[in-house]
Scaffold this motif. Sequence first.
Motif, PDB file in Angstrom:
ATOM      1  N   UNK A 154      -0.034  -4.292  -6.996  1.00 32.38           N
ATOM      2  CA  UNK A 154      -1.010  -5.361  -7.155  1.00 32.38           C
ATOM      3  C   UNK A 154      -0.233  -6.661  -7.108  1.00 32.38           C
ATOM      4  N   UNK A 155      -0.626  -7.580  -6.237  1.00 35.07           N
ATOM      5  CA  UNK A 155       0.016  -8.876  -6.180  1.00 35.07           C
ATOM      6  C   UNK A 155      -0.903  -9.883  -6.823  1.00 35.07           C
ATOM      7  N   UNK A 186      -6.999  -1.956  -3.236  1.00 31.75           N
ATOM      8  CA  UNK A 186      -5.659  -1.993  -2.662  1.00 31.75           C
ATOM      9  C   UNK A 186      -5.228  -0.631  -2.122  1.00 31.75           C
ATOM     10  N   UNK A 187      -5.764   0.441  -2.674  1.00 28.86           N
ATOM     11  CA  UNK A 187      -5.431   1.777  -2.177  1.00 28.86           C
ATOM     12  C   UNK A 187      -5.772   1.943  -0.703  1.00 28.86           C
ATOM     13  N   UNK A 188      -6.812   1.242  -0.243  1.00 28.46           N
ATOM     14  CA  UNK A 188      -7.302   1.432   1.119  1.00 28.46           C
ATOM     15  C   UNK A 188      -6.967   0.268   2.048  1.00 28.46           C
ATOM     16  N   UNK A 226      -8.470 -18.820 -12.990  1.00 26.98           N
ATOM     17  CA  UNK A 226      -8.399 -19.023 -11.543  1.00 26.98           C
ATOM     18  C   UNK A 226      -7.275 -18.167 -10.970  1.00 26.98           C
ATOM     19  N   UNK A 227      -7.662 -17.068 -10.323  1.00 24.76           N
ATOM     20  CA  UNK A 227      -6.717 -16.071  -9.827  1.00 24.76           C
ATOM     21  C   UNK A 227      -7.051 -15.701  -8.387  1.00 24.76           C
ATOM     22  N   UNK A 228      -6.065 -15.181  -7.686  1.00 29.83           N
ATOM     23  CA  UNK A 228      -6.284 -14.616  -6.352  1.00 29.83           C
ATOM     24  C   UNK A 228      -5.477 -13.331  -6.261  1.00 29.83           C
ATOM     25  N   UNK A 229      -6.055 -12.309  -5.657  1.00 31.29           N
ATOM     26  CA  UNK A 229      -5.423 -10.998  -5.572  1.00 31.29           C
ATOM     27  C   UNK A 229      -5.349 -10.563  -4.117  1.00 31.29           C
ATOM     28  N   UNK A 230      -4.221 -10.001  -3.742  1.00 30.81           N
ATOM     29  CA  UNK A 230      -4.018  -9.574  -2.361  1.00 30.81           C
ATOM     30  C   UNK A 230      -3.471  -8.159  -2.328  1.00 30.81           C
ATOM     31  N   UNK A 231      -3.719  -7.456  -1.227  1.00 33.74           N
ATOM     32  CA  UNK A 231      -3.254  -6.080  -1.053  1.00 33.74           C
ATOM     33  C   UNK A 231      -1.888  -6.075  -0.381  1.00 33.74           C
ATOM     34  N   UNK A 232      -1.218  -4.952  -0.535  1.00 31.45           N
ATOM     35  CA  UNK A 232       0.058  -4.767   0.159  1.00 31.45           C
ATOM     36  C   UNK A 232       0.384  -3.285   0.232  1.00 31.45           C
TER      37      UNK A 232
END
Length: 578
Positions: free
Chosen positions: A14-15, A346-348, A365-371
């Motif tokens: 999780x980023x 994020x799994x997919x 105030x957050x932002x989440x990205x997959x990797x």
Amino acid sequence: MSFRQKMTRPAHRIKRTALVVAALTAAACAPSEGPTSSAVAAGPVPSAPHAVDRSDGFAVREAERVFSYAFDAITDRYIDGVTARGVAVEGLRGLGSIDPAVAVEVEGGRAEIRTPAGLLASVAAPADDDARGWARAVTELIAGARGTSPQLAAAGREDIYEAVFDATLAKLDMFSRYAGAEEARDHRASRNGFGGIGIRYVKNEDGLLVKDVFEDAPSDGLLFVDDVIVGVAGTPTVDLETKQIKDLLRGPIDSSVTLSVKRTGIDQPVQVPIRRALVVPRTVTLTLDHDVAVIKISSFNQRTASGVDTAVRQARAGLGASLRGIVLDLRGNPGGLLDQAVAVSDLFLTDGPIVSTRGRHPESRQAYAAREDDVAAGLPVVVLVDGRSASSAEIVTAALQDRGRAVVVGTTSYGKGTVQTVVRLPNDGELTLTWSRFHSPSGYALHGLGVMPALCTATADSAPQVAEAPGTAHEDDDAVVPVTHSDVPAAGEDAGRTVEKLIASRAAAAGSVPTQYAQWRSTPIEDTEGRKRLRTACPPVNHADSTVDLAVGERLIEDRGLYSWALGLTHGADTAAR
């Protein structure tokens, strides 16, 4: 004032853009927990009020501390700006639920509680933004009013907390709420687990009939299906209420409990000592329906992402190359932990945005990205939703739809697009406060709107039920992923015809779909009526028991061309899953 956000971060990727994360639910949230000790920095302890502690259950020193902590939290963290005065006065009005004759007045620099018979209590009104001052004022007013009002005098401290906080939070929004100490402990157990023995049971005339014993749970090998628990720690179970049974079975991790068990073939009950361990309620189940993995997610707790990961890997290991795709069934899912919704998405996904949250408090105030890798290795994914799929379920659905990774089938989702933070109070109760809204990868706010499916089945069943506000269920079991095998195709002859008609109807209207989704993603959150109108195109009904939804999902997975077409309805015809 600071709060410790407790977050369960999965082992896989999780980023985050900040260190602190909120959690959300439709009716349950992740904790911003800390007891009333040095574990939570809540500023100096307020000075003792002028009134003295009463012996009839209302401890004013404790009450002032609870109110001060709560008023600070509300004014600091709530998504919209509120004053301590507004919070306190609304809470005082809640005392009318205990004594209907009570009225609150704030004028001329005084705050007063009155009844038609006269003045009950009066204090100087603090400054509008003085949370600690208003906490002291509220405590003194209640203490004074209890000297005259028989109803208030007879009320216990928890009755008063509930009256004050319920009134205050009801004025804010439907998802902000108060839970007393006992209810809050249940909520924390549901989110984070509890010391238990890991069984599923039903109560019958003899005691507790064991319906399931979970692998690797404390009871594994010690209890068996159809055992009847007739006593817990020496207490007969036959006459106990559900809560009493739960309290006896649960306890500190590594503590022991002895059960009296009637077992087939044995004349006398046997004594079975069991050492409790961490039990996290199960949220994930896997069904292998021919060549399709159907993964049902009932809610999001700290083990949901690992449960989904395990389920996908079990399906791939069990079916190998014959596995054709995955159906994620989120129907009826009321939500849960934000970090777990991010982790499941994020799994997919291998990269790019998942969700962002925006609120008044800087930490909201957050932002989440997959990797990294796609656990499904690019296999087709279909997500099933209905009018009770909310919050975390909507985050997953919107992320996979917006990113072109899944086809969404069902009805419009609930539209609960706010994030709540949970603040643990000095009395061991909790405040659940709305502190941000979440936005999908394409940027639209889901609150009051939800996610619109590519294939709408809202009218496919003969008698769909209108969805109500989601709730939260609690189970005394752990996060084992049970696997079942279906020998009966999900789509019978009638369902098959319905699916074909549904697909043909959507294909005929495909030209208007891009416009629909453009409006869906661009109508501002302020346009409440416009967003309501958009939802009527596919009403948010309860489809938890619909066979058509699953039939549509499996039909899409069976036909790759049809799947690509459906994917293109919401994300462009040339979109490739990624």
